[in-house]
Structure formats: structure tokens, C-alpha cells
Design a protein around this motif. Sequence first.
Motif, PDB file in Angstrom:
ATOM      1  N   THR A   6       0.813  -1.216   0.000  1.00  0.00           N
ATOM      2  CA  THR A   6       0.000   0.000   0.000  1.00  0.00           C
ATOM      3  C   THR A   6       0.847   1.267   0.000  1.00  0.00           C
ATOM      4  OG1 THR A   6      -0.220   0.090   2.417  1.00  0.00           O
ATOM      5  CG2 THR A   6      -1.919  -1.123   1.199  1.00  0.00           C
ATOM      6  N   MET A   7       2.094   1.164   0.440  1.00  0.00           N
ATOM      7  CA  MET A   7       2.958   2.341   0.401  1.00  0.00           C
ATOM      8  C   MET A   7       3.195   2.772  -1.043  1.00  0.00           C
ATOM      9  SD  MET A   7       5.683   1.329   3.394  1.00  0.00           S
ATOM     10  CE  MET A   7       6.715   2.753   3.077  1.00  0.00           C
ATOM     11  N   GLY A   8       3.428   1.801  -1.927  1.00  0.00           N
ATOM     12  CA  GLY A   8       3.577   2.118  -3.344  1.00  0.00           C
ATOM     13  C   GLY A   8       2.285   2.635  -3.943  1.00  0.00           C
ATOM     14  N   MET A   9       1.167   2.036  -3.520  1.00  0.00           N
ATOM     15  CA  MET A   9      -0.131   2.476  -4.011  1.00  0.00           C
ATOM     16  C   MET A   9      -0.408   3.917  -3.596  1.00  0.00           C
ATOM     17  SD  MET A   9      -3.896   0.821  -3.318  1.00  0.00           S
ATOM     18  CE  MET A   9      -3.403  -0.753  -3.991  1.00  0.00           C
ATOM     19  N   THR A  10      -0.069   4.240  -2.349  1.00  0.00           N
ATOM     20  CA  THR A  10      -0.292   5.594  -1.857  1.00  0.00           C
ATOM     21  C   THR A  10       0.521   6.602  -2.654  1.00  0.00           C
ATOM     22  OG1 THR A  10      -0.781   4.830   0.380  1.00  0.00           O
ATOM     23  CG2 THR A  10      -0.057   7.100   0.143  1.00  0.00           C
ATOM     24  N   LEU A  41      -7.427  -1.226 -19.051  1.00  0.00           N
ATOM     25  CA  LEU A  41      -7.135  -1.930 -17.800  1.00  0.00           C
ATOM     26  C   LEU A  41      -5.664  -2.310 -17.715  1.00  0.00           C
ATOM     27  CD1 LEU A  41     -10.203  -4.320 -17.535  1.00  0.00           C
ATOM     28  CD2 LEU A  41      -9.642  -2.484 -15.931  1.00  0.00           C
ATOM     29  N   HIS A  42      -5.132  -2.862 -18.791  1.00  0.00           N
ATOM     30  CA  HIS A  42      -3.740  -3.288 -18.795  1.00  0.00           C
ATOM     31  C   HIS A  42      -2.803  -2.098 -18.567  1.00  0.00           C
ATOM     32  CE1 HIS A  42      -4.861  -7.277 -19.705  1.00  0.00           C
ATOM     33  NE2 HIS A  42      -5.071  -7.128 -21.010  1.00  0.00           N
ATOM     34  N   ILE A  43      -3.133  -0.965 -19.155  1.00  0.00           N
ATOM     35  CA  ILE A  43      -2.311   0.234 -18.975  1.00  0.00           C
ATOM     36  C   ILE A  43      -2.337   0.682 -17.515  1.00  0.00           C
ATOM     37  CG2 ILE A  43      -2.158   2.699 -19.509  1.00  0.00           C
ATOM     38  CD1 ILE A  43      -3.089   1.979 -22.363  1.00  0.00           C
ATOM     39  N   ARG A  44      -3.531   0.654 -16.891  1.00  0.00           N
ATOM     40  CA  ARG A  44      -3.633   1.070 -15.490  1.00  0.00           C
ATOM     41  C   ARG A  44      -2.851   0.105 -14.584  1.00  0.00           C
ATOM     42  NH1 ARG A  44      -4.268   5.716 -15.880  1.00  0.00           N
ATOM     43  NH2 ARG A  44      -6.220   6.862 -15.754  1.00  0.00           N
ATOM     44  N   VAL A  45      -2.962  -1.178 -14.847  1.00  0.00           N
ATOM     45  CA  VAL A  45      -2.213  -2.148 -14.036  1.00  0.00           C
ATOM     46  C   VAL A  45      -0.716  -1.925 -14.215  1.00  0.00           C
ATOM     47  CG1 VAL A  45      -1.676  -4.594 -13.730  1.00  0.00           C
ATOM     48  CG2 VAL A  45      -4.056  -3.875 -14.029  1.00  0.00           C
ATOM     49  N   ALA A  46      -0.288  -1.691 -15.442  1.00  0.00           N
ATOM     50  CA  ALA A  46       1.129  -1.441 -15.703  1.00  0.00           C
ATOM     51  C   ALA A  46       1.599  -0.178 -14.983  1.00  0.00           C
ATOM     52  CB  ALA A  46       1.366  -1.316 -17.206  1.00  0.00           C
ATOM     53  N   GLN A  47       0.748   0.844 -14.954  1.00  0.00           N
ATOM     54  CA  GLN A  47       1.108   2.075 -14.249  1.00  0.00           C
ATOM     55  C   GLN A  47       1.269   1.825 -12.758  1.00  0.00           C
ATOM     56  OE1 GLN A  47      -2.149   4.567 -15.498  1.00  0.00           O
ATOM     57  NE2 GLN A  47      -0.979   5.496 -17.167  1.00  0.00           N
ATOM     58  N   PHE A  48       0.352   1.025 -12.197  1.00  0.00           N
ATOM     59  CA  PHE A  48       0.478   0.709 -10.781  1.00  0.00           C
ATOM     60  C   PHE A  48       1.776  -0.046 -10.508  1.00  0.00           C
ATOM     61  CE2 PHE A  48       0.074  -2.718  -7.650  1.00  0.00           C
ATOM     62  CZ  PHE A  48       0.201  -1.937  -6.513  1.00  0.00           C
ATOM     63  N   GLY A  51       4.342   1.231  -8.127  1.00  0.00           N
ATOM     64  CA  GLY A  51       4.279   0.503  -6.871  1.00  0.00           C
ATOM     65  C   GLY A  51       5.419  -0.454  -6.636  1.00  0.00           C
ATOM     66  N   ALA A  52       6.003  -0.989  -7.717  1.00  0.00           N
ATOM     67  CA  ALA A  52       7.072  -1.978  -7.570  1.00  0.00           C
ATOM     68  C   ALA A  52       8.276  -1.455  -6.785  1.00  0.00           C
ATOM     69  CB  ALA A  52       7.497  -2.493  -8.942  1.00  0.00           C
ATOM     70  N   ALA A  87       8.425   0.448  -4.246  1.00  0.00           N
ATOM     71  CA  ALA A  87       8.153   0.359  -2.809  1.00  0.00           C
ATOM     72  C   ALA A  87       8.303  -1.072  -2.318  1.00  0.00           C
ATOM     73  CB  ALA A  87       6.740   0.864  -2.509  1.00  0.00           C
ATOM     74  N   MET A  88       7.875  -2.026  -3.147  1.00  0.00           N
ATOM     75  CA  MET A  88       7.982  -3.427  -2.744  1.00  0.00           C
ATOM     76  C   MET A  88       9.426  -3.911  -2.821  1.00  0.00           C
ATOM     77  SD  MET A  88       4.448  -5.063  -4.251  1.00  0.00           S
ATOM     78  CE  MET A  88       4.312  -4.181  -5.811  1.00  0.00           C
ATOM     79  N   ILE A  89      10.154  -3.472  -3.839  1.00  0.00           N
ATOM     80  CA  ILE A  89      11.534  -3.909  -4.001  1.00  0.00           C
ATOM     81  C   ILE A  89      12.419  -3.360  -2.881  1.00  0.00           C
ATOM     82  CG2 ILE A  89      13.582  -3.708  -5.466  1.00  0.00           C
ATOM     83  CD1 ILE A  89      11.640  -3.786  -7.878  1.00  0.00           C
ATOM     84  N   ARG A  90      12.237  -2.086  -2.544  1.00  0.00           N
ATOM     85  CA  ARG A  90      13.095  -1.499  -1.505  1.00  0.00           C
ATOM     86  C   ARG A  90      12.830  -2.137  -0.140  1.00  0.00           C
ATOM     87  NH1 ARG A  90       9.945   3.960  -2.441  1.00  0.00           N
ATOM     88  NH2 ARG A  90       8.217   3.727  -0.969  1.00  0.00           N
ATOM     89  N   SER A  91      11.640  -2.719   0.045  1.00  0.00           N
ATOM     90  CA  SER A  91      11.351  -3.375   1.321  1.00  0.00           C
ATOM     91  C   SER A  91      12.159  -4.652   1.499  1.00  0.00           C
ATOM     92  CB  SER A  91       9.855  -3.688   1.430  1.00  0.00           C
ATOM     93  OG  SER A  91       9.499  -4.781   0.603  1.00  0.00           O
TER      94      SER A  91
END
Length: 293
Positions: free
Chosen positions: A136-140, A228-235, A239-240, A242-246
Motif C-alpha cells: 500500500t505504500m507504493g499504491m499511496t 485496464l492493462h495500462i492502469r495495471v502497468a502504471q500501478f 508501486g514496484a 516500494a515493494m523492491i526497496r522493502s
Amino acid sequence: MGIHTIPQHQPDIVVRRIPFAFDEKIDPVWHSEQPEWSHMVNGASLTMPYLEPFLIKTVREALQQVADPQLKKDVLGFMGQEGAHYKNHRRYNEILKQSYPELSDVEAEMDADYTIFQKRSLKWRLAYAAGFETMTMGMTEWLIGKRSTLFSGADASVTSLVLWHMVEETEHKNVAYDLYMHLYGGYWSKVWGLIFGSFHVGWSSRKGYIAMLKRDGRWNSWRSRLTLHIRVAQFLFHGAPAMIRSLVPGYHPSKVKDPQWVSDWAGAYESLADGHIPMLDTSDPEIPARFSN
């Protein structure tokens, strides 16, 4: 136990019990120019009354093993904020189901999933919680950073609900991680929690927005699928990181700089009179952190 030291000078987590009031006639396509995005957010909203009670039950159980006063205080704040979130999402979801009764089947599947998850070990559940909260940190960062693109011209009540939720996710971003590390730790369990928790919530959300897009007659449109695919790719793009740095040794959520808009929103909220709902002005392309009421 006690393998992770909790910072002792963290800001208090403010529990804001905001009773969002949604017009019964609200259009589920709350952003008329972005119907696919509207339903992606609707699908995420659908998960909250199942995900967040699961998180609350998990951290409440873990709290019994915590002696650290700062962490206990933070966990109570976490539970208060998450409780306010899912109650408001539930109000909105009930309106969605008036137009999309098939969403009850999606809810039943989520209810079954979290009933099973609740029977798993506390370590597994805390890893799931910490993993989801990391995602959610990446999402935010994405939702707030790109708020003009994603919410300008949209329904003010839905936009205000979503961005309030993201502000408070930022405020309690340390808690699930601290609790997991304090009681258990373990690198690979944390990695698994991040992957599984993020995937499960995303997959559950997807079931919801597919059901809504099917009823709207958009699911079989290649244009809709591409959007939809574009929005998912943008997320994933936003967002990635934030997950990678964790996953980097020495990581702690408190080291991640919060968007300035978060503190601006919190400051603006302090000036609101009691009982007022913090409605953002979506007619302003910048969606500033001030309220129209």
C-alpha cells in the motif's frame, strides 16, 4: 521475540472516525471519463470489509505478546484507523451492490478466504499483514502523486474516501512491519507475505471489477481491456519500487519519505469543525489538500 527495536519517538496515529455519507444515487462509474479505473477502485473497495477486519483480528491477537509501550500504542491506532476504513467502504459497497448484485458472490469468496486465513499461524498472518501494508505504500505514492490524472473531475465523495484512506495508510505504515519483526522476523517469511498478500488482494479486487465491467458490457471490448492493462502497468511501475526497496537489508518503512500532500491533508483536517466530512475539490485539477465544506 524482541528482535526488532521500535523507534520511541514516532508521531501519534490519529484515529478519525469520519462518517462518509454517500448519495444512494451515486453513479458506480464515479469518474465518467474513466469507467475502467472507476471499477478498479470499486473492486479494491469491495475487499476492504473482509481484508481489514482480518488485519485487525491478527494484530489484536499479536498485541497480547507485546510489552513495548510505543508498539502497543501504535497497534491500537492501527486498529482504530482500519476499523474506520472498512466501515466507510462497506457503506459505499452496499450502494454498489444495488447496481451489481453479483458482487455478493465475490464477497462470499473473500469471506471464505479470510475465514481460512484466520486459522493459520499468527506468524503467517502477520507476514501477510506486513506484506500487504508494504504494497500500500507504493499504491499511496501513486494515487497521491498522480491524483490529478486519476481523480480530477471525478465524484468528490469517492475521491475523498480513497485519498483519506491513503493518508492514513501512510500514517500507520510502520505498524504491521514493526509488529511482525518484533515478534518473529525472518526474511523469507516477510518476502512470502509481501508476494502473497499483494497478489491475493489484487486478485480479489480483480474479481470485483470484472463482474462490474461484464454487467456494463465493457469486459469484451478490446479498448476496455487495453485501458485496464495500462492502469495495471502504471500501478506496477509506480508501486514496484516500494515493494523492491522493502527487500533491501536494513529496510524500515519510516525511512521512506512521505508525500507532502499527506501532511498537508492532515493539517487541513485539524481545522475542520467536528462532524464535517473532508470533501476534496475535484474540480480543481491539482486536487489540493483543502476541503470544500
